[in-house]
Each structure stands twice: as C-alpha cells, then as structure tokens.
Design a protein around this motif. Structure first.
Motif, short mmCIF file in Angstrom:
data_model
loop_
_atom_site.label_atom_id
_atom_site.label_comp_id
_atom_site.label_asym_id
_atom_site.label_seq_id
_atom_site.Cartn_x
_atom_site.Cartn_y
_atom_site.Cartn_z
N GLU A 66 1.04 -1.34 -0.41
CA GLU A 66 0.30 0.38 0.06
C GLU A 66 0.96 1.27 -0.08
OE1 GLU A 66 -3.05 0.02 3.07
OE2 GLU A 66 -4.00 -1.67 2.31
N GLN A 67 1.70 1.32 0.33
CA GLN A 67 3.27 2.33 0.72
C GLN A 67 4.24 2.25 0.50
OE1 GLN A 67 2.96 3.24 5.43
NE2 GLN A 67 0.97 4.22 5.18
N ILE A 68 4.67 3.23 -1.03
CA ILE A 68 5.66 3.37 -1.47
C ILE A 68 6.81 2.73 -0.43
CG2 ILE A 68 7.17 5.14 -2.32
CD1 ILE A 68 5.10 6.43 -3.61
N LYS A 69 7.45 3.00 0.70
CA LYS A 69 8.15 2.78 1.70
C LYS A 69 8.47 1.61 1.78
CE LYS A 69 8.62 4.57 5.44
NZ LYS A 69 8.49 4.76 6.73
N ASP A 70 7.21 0.57 1.52
CA ASP A 70 7.12 -0.84 2.13
C ASP A 70 7.82 -1.20 0.77
OD1 ASP A 70 6.55 -0.04 4.58
OD2 ASP A 70 4.60 -0.21 4.00
N ILE A 71 8.11 -0.82 -0.22
CA ILE A 71 8.16 -1.25 -2.16
C ILE A 71 9.55 -2.27 -1.34
CG2 ILE A 71 8.99 -1.51 -4.05
CD1 ILE A 71 6.85 0.48 -4.38
N PRO A 72 9.73 -3.58 -1.31
CA PRO A 72 11.24 -4.61 -1.02
C PRO A 72 11.94 -4.37 -2.22
CG PRO A 72 9.42 -5.96 -1.67
CD PRO A 72 8.66 -4.30 -1.91
N LEU A 73 13.38 -4.83 -2.43
CA LEU A 73 13.92 -4.98 -3.65
C LEU A 73 14.01 -5.93 -4.15
CD1 LEU A 73 17.27 -3.96 -0.98
CD2 LEU A 73 16.90 -2.55 -3.33
N GLU A 74 13.14 -6.66 -3.62
CA GLU A 74 13.03 -7.44 -5.10
C GLU A 74 11.89 -7.32 -5.87
OE1 GLU A 74 14.44 -9.13 -1.00
OE2 GLU A 74 12.51 -8.15 -1.56
N ILE A 75 11.72 -6.41 -5.86
CA ILE A 75 10.28 -6.34 -6.63
C ILE A 75 11.29 -5.14 -8.46
CG2 ILE A 75 8.67 -4.25 -7.28
CD1 ILE A 75 7.32 -6.54 -5.92
N LEU A 76 12.51 -4.16 -7.44
CA LEU A 76 13.46 -4.36 -8.56
C LEU A 76 13.76 -5.20 -9.13
CD1 LEU A 76 14.15 -0.56 -6.48
CD2 LEU A 76 12.35 -1.16 -7.93
N GLU A 77 14.62 -5.50 -7.96
CA GLU A 77 15.34 -6.98 -8.56
C GLU A 77 14.95 -7.95 -9.84
OE1 GLU A 77 17.73 -11.09 -7.06
OE2 GLU A 77 16.33 -9.99 -5.75
N ASN A 78 13.28 -7.99 -9.38
CA ASN A 78 12.98 -8.93 -10.98
C ASN A 78 11.85 -8.27 -12.17
OD1 ASN A 78 13.92 -11.51 -9.50
ND2 ASN A 78 11.84 -10.86 -7.82
N LEU A 79 12.35 -6.92 -11.73
CA LEU A 79 11.36 -6.46 -12.71
C LEU A 79 11.97 -6.65 -14.51
CD1 LEU A 79 11.25 -2.31 -12.00
CD2 LEU A 79 9.29 -3.78 -12.72
N ARG A 80 10.62 -6.98 -15.63
CA ARG A 80 11.54 -7.64 -16.47
C ARG A 80 11.71 -5.59 -17.39
NH1 ARG A 80 13.21 -12.19 -16.10
NH2 ARG A 80 13.10 -11.88 -18.52
N LYS A 81 12.20 -6.02 -18.43
CA LYS A 81 12.49 -5.17 -19.70
C LYS A 81 10.65 -4.80 -19.72
CE LYS A 81 14.89 -4.02 -23.50
NZ LYS A 81 14.81 -4.29 -25.05
N LYS A 82 10.10 -5.26 -20.32
CA LYS A 82 8.72 -5.01 -20.83
C LYS A 82 7.98 -4.10 -20.10
CE LYS A 82 6.24 -9.05 -19.69
NZ LYS A 82 5.01 -10.72 -19.53
N ASP A 83 7.98 -4.47 -18.24
CA ASP A 83 7.86 -3.36 -17.21
C ASP A 83 8.24 -2.51 -17.94
OD1 ASP A 83 6.18 -5.87 -16.22
OD2 ASP A 83 7.73 -6.80 -14.85
N VAL A 84 9.53 -2.07 -17.85
CA VAL A 84 9.96 -0.86 -17.18
C VAL A 84 9.65 -0.39 -19.24
CG1 VAL A 84 12.36 0.91 -17.76
CG2 VAL A 84 11.88 -1.96 -16.70
N GLU A 85 9.60 -1.01 -20.29
CA GLU A 85 9.59 -0.26 -21.25
C GLU A 85 7.82 -0.06 -21.82
OE1 GLU A 85 12.02 -3.15 -24.65
OE2 GLU A 85 9.98 -3.50 -24.55
N PHE A 86 7.21 -0.40 -20.93
CA PHE A 86 5.26 -0.35 -20.18
C PHE A 86 5.31 1.03 -19.73
CE2 PHE A 86 3.69 -4.69 -20.68
CZ PHE A 86 3.35 -4.62 -21.86
N TYR A 87 6.55 1.16 -18.84
CA TYR A 87 6.37 2.53 -18.30
C TYR A 87 6.81 3.77 -18.73
CZ TYR A 87 7.14 5.86 -14.52
OH TYR A 87 7.62 7.38 -13.25
N ILE A 88 7.88 3.24 -19.65
CA ILE A 88 8.17 4.32 -20.47
C ILE A 88 6.89 5.25 -21.31
CG2 ILE A 88 9.98 5.05 -22.22
CD1 ILE A 88 11.71 2.80 -20.95
#
Length: 371
Positions: A66-88
């Motif tokens: 629910e909160q930004i401060k609780d986003i774990p490192l694992e989420i960033l580690e496991n991001l896929r390239k297509k996720d980032v492209e969707f964000y862009i």
C-alpha cells in the motif's frame, strides 16, 4: 562572500520531508549522492521521479503493497524489460496537470530525465551498495537494457531557435528604457500603482541579469554585503553551492543604486533584511522569490516585444553581446559559471551576421563571373 542560497536551504528541507515516505534504499542513495555533491534541487527532482515510478508499480499491481516505503528490493530486482518499457510508454502518453484544468503531455527531454534518474538509482543499487555479506543488494539491472536517444539538433538549428528569443544590441537599452518610461502608460490605475511600487526593484533585477549573465537564483540570493560598487563586482552562490565573484556593467550598478535608494522606505526593510531584493507581505519585508522574478520578466518582455522571455534567455543575451563585443570564450565561461568550455562554446554560433556577410560576398563574386 555569498552564503548558502535560500533556494538550496528550502530544497534541503523539502528533500528531507520527501524521504520520510521513501524506501530505505532510496534514502541511502540520496545520502550517497549528497556526499558526491549533488545539489538538493537535483535530488529533489530525482525523488519526485522515483515517487512517480513507485506509485505506478503499486497501481499496476507489480508491487503488492500500500505504501511506497514498503516496496522491497526484490520487486526492483525482478522487473522485466517489458515492464520498464510499459512505464516509459505511460510516461510519454500520460497527461499531467500543468496548472488548474490545463493538461499537457511530457516532452521527450522530460521523459529522458526520469529515465536517467531511475538508471542512476538502479546503477547505485547494483554496483555501489553493500549488504552484511559485502555484496550488492542485487545484481540484475533491468535499466541497463534500456537505451535512450536524445533528439539531435544541429548547432545552426539551435542557434536559430535561441536567436528568435533574444534581445539584440540596441534592443537591450530599448527594453530597459521601455520599463523606465513607457510601460506604466499601458496600465490602468491599479496596475500602475503596483508597478510604481516595485519599478526600481524590477528594473535593477533585469538590468543585473542583462549586465552580468547571472542566473535568476543567484540574483534572488544576493545580499547587501555581496555588492562591491568600487570594483563593479558581486559575490554569488553558484550551482553546487560554489562561491564566485563576477563583474557587472557599470550601467547595471547605477540601476541597482537607484533601487537601493528606495529599498528601505519602500519595503520597510530593517538591518535584519540582508537580501538585496525584497517584496512586502503583511506589511513586512520578505526576500523576493525566484518564481516572482521569473513571472515579472515574462510579463515585461511580453509587453515590450510580444515575445515572452525567461531569465535564462536574458542570460543568453548577455553571452551573445559579450562575444559580439570581442570578449574571450574562456572569460565568458568564468563569468557564466560553466564547468566546461564546451558548454560555453554553444554561444559562438549565436551571431549569424558574419556568415551572412560571407554569403553576400560570395553572391557578389558569382554575379561578377556571370557578367
């Protein structure tokens, strides 16, 4: 010498407030970059970019918290390239509210800035961090796979765009004379009272920028002890909190003296009001804000020529006139506070008159050959 700028102090406080809602690894990143002398202004923009990205992760269900401060490192580690492209794509297409009920899309440069901020964060997390075992927090950097392309522009094209919004030669004096003698004749009685209250101040501010090439925040943070009329110099705080001293046109200092002559009475200034340029709020003197200066310059330039100029364009004007007057590029670099001569070199193309003379001489020769 000049002291730490008000703008820097304000951004420091805002940055610390923003960090309370950020994950621990973002706080560590900001602390590291502050040690590397990144400015609070830059880091504040980065944190806004991080917040936007993290909120998108939550909204899309990629980060299930629910909160930004609780986003774990694992989420960033496991991001896929297509996720980032969707964000862009989302960054590019998302309309944002520029002001009340006025929406627009981000520019290409604005999108690039956000990507650059995230690239910097991910690079830090995967190469500069250290856990209890001496290892980086994680090693898979998805943003390393994202290529960015800055829209290319030739020097001549950039020159044409800049030249279209510059004051040139006699226009500089004409503009200042317009403010001194003509602008008030265009106003109604209420507007005229407001203008006359701040007339000397606003003329002095614009004259100083045009007569020194100083940045708008450097002018806003100028204190009384920073002025040396005898040497025709002022002490300023540059980007990165660097102390510097620059030269000022004598005519600009005369405009400054005119303002200082009315400053105390006009703004009820006391000995504690050390900043040169003041506004009056609630009957008390307050340092003028950068935003107020920016808005005033846009207002006056629009009235003068129909073109809205920013303080930075007035800085361009100073640089252009310096070179037209035979000033050296290296000295201009120091006057403007650039870190490299390459940054200053872009001004060498601002004056296209010599190129036109060459073309005209060539055309004359061609005509002679044809006769």
């Amino acid at each position: 010498m000049a002291s730490t700028s008000r703008e820097r102090q304000k951004h420091e406080k805002r940055l610390e407030k923003q960090l309370k809602d950020m994950p621990f690894y973002v706080v560590e990143y900001i602390r590291d970059k502050k040690r590397s002398r990144y400015s609070p202004s830059t880091l504040l923009v980065y944190v806004h970019d991080f917040r936007h990205f993290f909120q998108w992760l939550i909204t899309e269900g990629i980060a299930r918290c629910e909160q930004i401060k609780d986003i774990p490192l694992e989420i960033l580690e496991n991001l896929r390239k297509k996720d980032v492209e969707f964000y862009i794509d989302y960054l590019t297409d998302e309309p944002y509210e520029q002001r009340k009920n006025v929406f627009k899309k981000r520019t290409h440069d604005s999108v690039l800035r956000s990507i650059h901020a995230l690239k910097s964060l991910f690079n830090y997390l995967t190469t500069e961090t250290e856990d209890e075992n001496g290892e980086c927090y994680f090693y898979r950097n998805v943003f390393a796979k994202i290529e960015t392309y800055k829209e290319k522009e030739t020097a001549n094209r950039r020159t044409k765009k800049i030249n279209s919004v510059l004051l040139k030669g006699p226009e500089i004096k004409e503009f200042l004379d317009f403010m001194k003698y003509e602008y008030e004749t265009l106003l109604n009685s209420h507007q005229k009272r407001c203008f006359l209250r701040d007339k000397e101040r606003d003329i002095a501010i614009i004259s100083l920028i045009l007569g020194s090439g100083a940045r708008v925040d450097e002018i806003a943070n100028l204190t009384l002890e920073n002025i040396d009329f005898k040497k025709a110099q002022i002490d300023i705080v540059r980007k990165g909190n660097k102390q510097d001293t620059i030269n000022v046109l004598p005519s600009s200092l005369e405009d400054l003296k005119n303002y200082l002559g009315v400053r105390k009475e006009r703004y009820k200034a006391t000995d504690e009001d050390v900043y040169v340029f003041l506004s009056k709020y609630g009957g008390k003197a307050q340092p003028i804000s950068v935003r107020t200066i920016q808005n005033n310059i846009k207002k006056y330039t629009k009235a003068f020529s129909g073109k809205t100029l920013s303080p930075h364009k007035l800085r361009h004007t100073f640089a252009s006139e310096w070179l037209r007057s035979g000033g050296e590029l290296v000295l201009l670099r120091d006057q403007l506070g650039h870190n490299s001569i390459e940054t200053t070199a872009k001004y060498t193309n601002l004056d296209n008159e010599e190129a036109k003379k060459v073309i005209n001489r060539m055309d004359t020769l061609f005509e002679d050959d044809n006769n």
